[in-house]
Design a protein around this motif. Sequence first.
Motif, PDB file in Angstrom:
ATOM      1  N   LEU A   1     -19.918 -16.320  19.927  1.00 55.43           N
ATOM      2  CA  LEU A   1     -19.109 -15.117  20.081  1.00 55.43           C
ATOM      3  C   LEU A   1     -18.127 -15.254  21.236  1.00 55.43           C
ATOM      4  CD1 LEU A   1     -18.497 -12.133  19.423  1.00 55.43           C
ATOM      5  CD2 LEU A   1     -20.356 -11.496  20.987  1.00 55.43           C
TER       6      LEU A   1
ATOM      7  N   SER B   1     -24.548 -17.670  28.485  1.00 52.88           N
ATOM      8  CA  SER B   1     -25.289 -18.279  27.374  1.00 52.88           C
ATOM      9  C   SER B   1     -25.404 -19.790  27.542  1.00 52.88           C
ATOM     10  CB  SER B   1     -24.613 -17.941  26.039  1.00 52.88           C
ATOM     11  OG  SER B   1     -23.254 -18.330  26.037  1.00 52.88           O
TER      12      SER B   1
ATOM     13  N   SER C   1     -30.310 -16.224  19.979  1.00 60.25           N
ATOM     14  CA  SER C   1     -29.354 -15.230  20.481  1.00 60.25           C
ATOM     15  C   SER C   1     -28.370 -15.846  21.479  1.00 60.25           C
ATOM     16  CB  SER C   1     -30.100 -14.068  21.143  1.00 60.25           C
ATOM     17  OG  SER C   1     -30.853 -14.515  22.258  1.00 60.25           O
TER      18      SER C   1
ATOM     19  N   VAL D   1     -15.239 -17.462  20.197  1.00 66.17           N
ATOM     20  CA  VAL D   1     -14.330 -16.720  19.318  1.00 66.17           C
ATOM     21  C   VAL D   1     -13.433 -15.800  20.145  1.00 66.17           C
ATOM     22  CG1 VAL D   1     -14.189 -14.955  17.513  1.00 66.17           C
ATOM     23  CG2 VAL D   1     -15.829 -16.830  17.293  1.00 66.17           C
ATOM     24  N   CYS D   2     -14.020 -15.150  21.138  1.00 64.53           N
ATOM     25  CA  CYS D   2     -13.238 -14.278  22.024  1.00 64.53           C
ATOM     26  C   CYS D   2     -12.174 -15.069  22.786  1.00 64.53           C
ATOM     27  CB  CYS D   2     -14.157 -13.561  23.023  1.00 64.53           C
ATOM     28  SG  CYS D   2     -15.159 -12.243  22.311  1.00 64.53           S
TER      29      CYS D   2
ATOM     30  N   LEU E   1     -25.761 -17.685  19.474  1.00 67.17           N
ATOM     31  CA  LEU E   1     -24.869 -16.716  18.838  1.00 67.17           C
ATOM     32  C   LEU E   1     -23.905 -16.110  19.850  1.00 67.17           C
ATOM     33  CD1 LEU E   1     -27.346 -14.871  16.423  1.00 67.17           C
ATOM     34  CD2 LEU E   1     -25.536 -16.487  15.810  1.00 67.17           C
ATOM     35  N   LEU E   2     -24.405 -15.836  21.067  1.00 67.10           N
ATOM     36  CA  LEU E   2     -23.542 -15.315  22.120  1.00 67.10           C
ATOM     37  C   LEU E   2     -22.496 -16.349  22.545  1.00 67.10           C
ATOM     38  CD1 LEU E   2     -26.087 -13.365  24.366  1.00 67.10           C
ATOM     39  CD2 LEU E   2     -24.186 -12.390  23.056  1.00 67.10           C
TER      40      LEU E   2
ATOM     41  N   GLY F   1     -15.053 -13.000  26.861  1.00 68.21           N
ATOM     42  CA  GLY F   1     -15.523 -14.268  26.310  1.00 68.21           C
ATOM     43  C   GLY F   1     -15.991 -15.236  27.381  1.00 68.21           C
TER      44      GLY F   1
END
Length: 317
Positions: free
Chosen positions: A10, A196, A3, A13-14, A6-7, A189
């Motif tokens: 993410l 993370s 997780s 990407v942000c 993945l965060l 982001g």
Amino acid sequence: MTSSFLLLLLGLVCLIKGADWMVSGASALARRFRIPELVIGLTIVSFGTSAPELVVNSFAVFQHHPDIVLGNIIGSNNFNLFLVLGISGLILPLSIQSTTVWKEIPFSLLAALVLLILANDQWTGHATDVLSRTDGVILLLFFMVFWIYLFKQVKKERLNPQTEPDASHMDKWKMAGFILGGLVILVIGGKVIINSAVTIARHYQISEQIIGLTIIAAGTSLPELATSVVAAIRKNNDIAVGNVIGSNIFNIFFILAVSSLIRPVTFDVSFNRDILLLTGGTLFLFIAMFTGKVHKLDRWEAALLLVAFGVYFYFIT
């Protein structure tokens, strides 16, 4: 732990999407006022693509992660110089304007040298190495000098504008939406990335310095990579080069200044290796303007930048 990865993805990407929206809105606004491409690259585009570093550093300094603060900026500058310019120069040999050769590139070199001197307090007899609030003020003063120079460039270039009015006819509300929406996504982001990345570093017992110099620096440099590569493909050399040089100046003289003004940043002397690489790479770029074709980064010179970066990345990981 899955997780956290993945965060982290993410969050990256942000950062990319947020920076893209900010640059799109700001560039459309600038073109509406017939600001030349070189000035857009050195100011709006470079500031927009540096926004991820600013957001990440703001969270990192508030949460007491000095190695991430420094690793992000120094690592991002090395990514920009060696990887982004290297890839862009391989796609298309980059012609560089005389003002960039004699003013912006030397100013970028000055930024690296000023950081090296200010951060190493033990050289002047102090017990610890730290970027203090006083150092932050000094960095900010250099940034103000750079902005005064840019404003003079804008006034000079506007007397003989080379940029056509914005062909996209983006209305003012859409521009505002892109700029503000991009900023919101950037903040989200940045927060996700710091949390993370720290979790991953602690789980695998990796130093925050390495995390900052590699994963975070690479992630926050993706907007510069995307912007310069697209600009090179479209043969917009001024934006491709101005984006990188401008971002590197912004990162040190503005983002590190803001970071150290929020809270003094403890400096690990092992970062000297990375600053010296940045200094040497910037000096190489200046010399490259006079080897081969004058005021042009040839493909073989771009390849040397990539090779140097590959060797550096191998040794730090």
